[in-house]
Design a protein around this motif. Sequence first.
Motif, PDB file in Angstrom:
ATOM      1  N   ALA A  17       0.844  -1.191   0.000  1.00  0.00           N
ATOM      2  CA  ALA A  17       0.000   0.000   0.000  1.00  0.00           C
ATOM      3  C   ALA A  17       0.881   1.244   0.000  1.00  0.00           C
ATOM      4  CB  ALA A  17      -0.920   0.005   1.219  1.00  0.00           C
ATOM      5  N   PHE A  18       0.391   2.313  -0.698  1.00  0.00           N
ATOM      6  CA  PHE A  18       1.144   3.559  -0.823  1.00  0.00           C
ATOM      7  C   PHE A  18       0.312   4.716  -0.277  1.00  0.00           C
ATOM      8  CE2 PHE A  18       2.142   0.766  -4.377  1.00  0.00           C
ATOM      9  CZ  PHE A  18       3.526   0.698  -4.331  1.00  0.00           C
ATOM     10  N   GLU A  19       0.999   5.739   0.255  1.00  0.00           N
ATOM     11  CA  GLU A  19       0.292   6.939   0.695  1.00  0.00           C
ATOM     12  C   GLU A  19       0.433   8.072  -0.324  1.00  0.00           C
ATOM     13  OE1 GLU A  19      -0.245   9.590   4.703  1.00  0.00           O
ATOM     14  OE2 GLU A  19       1.806   9.293   3.972  1.00  0.00           O
ATOM     15  N   GLU A  20       1.641   8.310  -0.843  1.00  0.00           N
ATOM     16  CA  GLU A  20       1.865   9.440  -1.741  1.00  0.00           C
ATOM     17  C   GLU A  20       1.877   9.005  -3.199  1.00  0.00           C
ATOM     18  OE1 GLU A  20       3.927  10.609   2.142  1.00  0.00           O
ATOM     19  OE2 GLU A  20       3.974   8.844   0.855  1.00  0.00           O
ATOM     20  N   PRO A  21       1.288   9.810  -4.079  1.00  0.00           N
ATOM     21  CA  PRO A  21       1.354   9.536  -5.522  1.00  0.00           C
ATOM     22  C   PRO A  21       2.807   9.472  -5.997  1.00  0.00           C
ATOM     23  CG  PRO A  21      -0.293  11.209  -5.059  1.00  0.00           C
ATOM     24  CD  PRO A  21       0.448  10.984  -3.781  1.00  0.00           C
ATOM     25  N   GLY A  22       3.081   8.560  -6.910  1.00  0.00           N
ATOM     26  CA  GLY A  22       4.417   8.432  -7.473  1.00  0.00           C
ATOM     27  C   GLY A  22       5.334   7.489  -6.733  1.00  0.00           C
ATOM     28  N   ALA A  23       4.974   7.116  -5.518  1.00  0.00           N
ATOM     29  CA  ALA A  23       5.813   6.179  -4.767  1.00  0.00           C
ATOM     30  C   ALA A  23       5.793   4.810  -5.459  1.00  0.00           C
ATOM     31  CB  ALA A  23       5.320   6.056  -3.332  1.00  0.00           C
ATOM     32  N   PHE A  24       6.898   4.066  -5.335  1.00  0.00           N
ATOM     33  CA  PHE A  24       6.928   2.760  -5.997  1.00  0.00           C
ATOM     34  C   PHE A  24       7.838   1.791  -5.249  1.00  0.00           C
ATOM     35  CE2 PHE A  24      10.608   4.883  -7.768  1.00  0.00           C
ATOM     36  CZ  PHE A  24      11.536   3.872  -8.021  1.00  0.00           C
ATOM     37  N   VAL A  25       7.648   0.521  -5.547  1.00  0.00           N
ATOM     38  CA  VAL A  25       8.542  -0.541  -5.088  1.00  0.00           C
ATOM     39  C   VAL A  25       8.980  -1.319  -6.327  1.00  0.00           C
ATOM     40  CG1 VAL A  25       7.534  -0.750  -2.785  1.00  0.00           C
ATOM     41  CG2 VAL A  25       6.626  -2.142  -4.664  1.00  0.00           C
ATOM     42  N   SER A  26      10.167  -1.925  -6.259  1.00  0.00           N
ATOM     43  CA  SER A  26      10.694  -2.649  -7.416  1.00  0.00           C
ATOM     44  C   SER A  26      11.220  -4.018  -6.992  1.00  0.00           C
ATOM     45  CB  SER A  26      11.810  -1.842  -8.086  1.00  0.00           C
ATOM     46  OG  SER A  26      12.889  -1.630  -7.193  1.00  0.00           O
ATOM     47  N   ASN A  27      11.491  -4.847  -7.990  1.00  0.00           N
ATOM     48  CA  ASN A  27      12.049  -6.189  -7.757  1.00  0.00           C
ATOM     49  C   ASN A  27      11.216  -6.994  -6.759  1.00  0.00           C
ATOM     50  OD1 ASN A  27      14.330  -5.659  -9.460  1.00  0.00           O
ATOM     51  ND2 ASN A  27      15.208  -4.463  -7.789  1.00  0.00           N
ATOM     52  N   VAL A  28       9.901  -6.986  -6.977  1.00  0.00           N
ATOM     53  CA  VAL A  28       8.992  -7.715  -6.096  1.00  0.00           C
ATOM     54  C   VAL A  28       9.068  -9.200  -6.432  1.00  0.00           C
ATOM     55  CG1 VAL A  28       6.606  -8.037  -5.379  1.00  0.00           C
ATOM     56  CG2 VAL A  28       7.455  -5.735  -5.923  1.00  0.00           C
ATOM     57  N   TYR A  29       9.431 -10.004  -5.449  1.00  0.00           N
ATOM     58  CA  TYR A  29       9.512 -11.442  -5.646  1.00  0.00           C
ATOM     59  C   TYR A  29       8.861 -12.172  -4.470  1.00  0.00           C
ATOM     60  CZ  TYR A  29      12.817 -10.994  -9.516  1.00  0.00           C
ATOM     61  OH  TYR A  29      13.410 -10.692 -10.717  1.00  0.00           O
ATOM     62  N   GLN A  30       8.463 -13.391  -4.756  1.00  0.00           N
ATOM     63  CA  GLN A  30       7.939 -14.279  -3.727  1.00  0.00           C
ATOM     64  C   GLN A  30       8.698 -15.588  -3.815  1.00  0.00           C
ATOM     65  OE1 GLN A  30       3.663 -14.582  -3.419  1.00  0.00           O
ATOM     66  NE2 GLN A  30       3.744 -16.774  -2.929  1.00  0.00           N
ATOM     67  N   ARG A  31       8.915 -16.226  -2.679  1.00  0.00           N
ATOM     68  CA  ARG A  31       9.490 -17.561  -2.677  1.00  0.00           C
ATOM     69  C   ARG A  31       8.691 -18.444  -1.737  1.00  0.00           C
ATOM     70  NH1 ARG A  31      15.190 -20.180  -0.562  1.00  0.00           N
ATOM     71  NH2 ARG A  31      14.943 -22.135  -1.700  1.00  0.00           N
ATOM     72  N   ASN A  32       8.147 -19.532  -2.268  1.00  0.00           N
ATOM     73  CA  ASN A  32       7.487 -20.531  -1.441  1.00  0.00           C
ATOM     74  C   ASN A  32       8.497 -21.602  -1.094  1.00  0.00           C
ATOM     75  OD1 ASN A  32       5.159 -19.092  -1.762  1.00  0.00           O
ATOM     76  ND2 ASN A  32       4.257 -20.480  -3.256  1.00  0.00           N
TER      77      ASN A  32
END
Length: 609
Positions: A188-203
């Motif tokens: 979840a983000f609060e400010e416009p333009g904010a971002f996250v990168s390299n999102v990965y999941q490992r089971n």
Amino acid sequence: MYNKNNPLTIKTPTSVDPVPADQNPVVFKNVANLKNFALKFTTSYPQDTHFIPDLSLGQNTKITNHNTITNISATRGWDNSITCSKTPIAEGRVYLNIGQTNQRVIFGFTPDYWTTAYKVITFGIFATNTGEIQILENSKFIPGFGKYTTKDVLAVERHGNTIAYSKNSVVFYVSTITSVKTMHFCVAFEEPGAFVSNVYQRNFIPTNQKTFIVTKFTGLNYKLVNQNSLISTAKEEWNSFAYGEQPLVGVTVVTSARMGQTDKYVLLGVTHAPKTGTTPPDHNYINGIVTTSTGKILFMEGRPHPIDLHTSYTQNDVLSMVSDNSTTKLLKLVFLKNNIPFFATAITSPNPASRTLIMLRTKDTTITNIVSSQTTPGSSFFNIQNINGINFNTKTSEVSYNNVVVATVNQNRMPKFTQSTNYVVINYNTVLSLTNNCIFTAASSFTNGGVFYQAGQTNSTVTVYLTASKTEQYGLQTNKSGNIAIVENGKTLKEYGQYTTDDTLSIAANFGVVTYSKNGTVFYTSTIQPTGKLLLTANIENNKASITELRTRIFNNTNDTNGFYIMFNDKASISAVDNIAIAVSTGSVVDSTAQVKVLYTPSLIYALS
């Protein structure tokens, strides 16, 4: 065919358990001959390594490069921009990079996508707009976990019912809240333009380990609360006790818990003369740790006075006991705090009826979050059948076809380390010390295997050990004078010449013989025979000193869910490869999702068409 004057470059894949550095996955066509090719056999379940989760739930976000998530909402506020994944997590982790340090982002686990607000995140990391890290759990914020940068890899993960939070693979907080529901990634983000990168999941890959909440005890003078906590009701001291149901012989049992207070005494250990019903345990046959009323941890072994382990505890700390009797001669006990070992011992010829024991000294003393897991030796995931002219020599790890050695089994891998703030793992195979006299420990042990590494410098003393018990310790030391020395059971035996940062050093145990090698040549064989499993530990004397190219190899490991490599020599043929693949597939217990990966060495790319 491949053109020497126009080399083909194929990037090495990035994975949690990377393949050997000189190999890459490839599809072969019209292979005329083979030399130093490798087959990798893995038990693979859907999405068992790191992958990009399904990011199709949410609003006001944009997905670019498949795993970069950006807030495209026109207005500021936590209720405007959120992304959740449809991909479930039973046991595993989610990890990513925060795209900036001046805007607020929360990510972690949600049991259900039911609202666009950040409150849907039950267990999360809050990256503040001042570059600080906080924890969010059940709508409550916990501050004080240091700074983050856009290069830091932040992760939320679950092992069993326990949630942990890490930065760059170092755990900085373990949740006190038990998690039982299947989770999903959410950000979840609060400010416009904010971002996250390299999102990965490992089971995490399923194993033959079963995790469960302890629900039944045999004992006296305690009350069971929420199926995983005990409260003493005894009026007399040490008259509140509970025996575990499962005998400890022939299995590995891990029991973990938190103390309900820091001002009372609790014992977590093993009784070797268990009683039944309401008969108190015999104190002469108890081994275990005792948490004291002053916040210290002691070790009790029979009647003598307890040993001060110079370790403290809090109510948030997870204290664990690993009882390992997968071999028949020893019952090894390892005690850990937040997954970091702090004491180990071994009992010879244990009673077949030995059981876990919990004792509470005074009335109203509590022990909480009791969780136990059990591993029993089972069918192998990997086994090479002696069929179709194939023969596997378990002692030499050589594979023959029609009586000619055509390959060897290679099980090199990066060990999994217990988490600590005293070091950091870089590029999967380098351990860098963050303090003087840094000690770290691998998370698994072996009977037949070894450790292979290079010293990161020649002006700092580093000692790498394989340890079976307090009286069985095999050490290889590279000292600050540039020399190699053998250290066994705390004594330096002899120096064996000089070393450079390019030399590959190793300690290996194979069928009871421990050897020390430099660049593949044995220069010393120990006169002490190990009697139990060996645990990799190391001591780095100086801050910022390192161990590089670190790998462990387990010889003929038949319970290896990550698989192994079969490295072919120049005597191999297509027929040999085909029959080895059949021999492995026939002898292995795998499901329909099992994969066979073919790898190659770059010098033999000529086989490509």
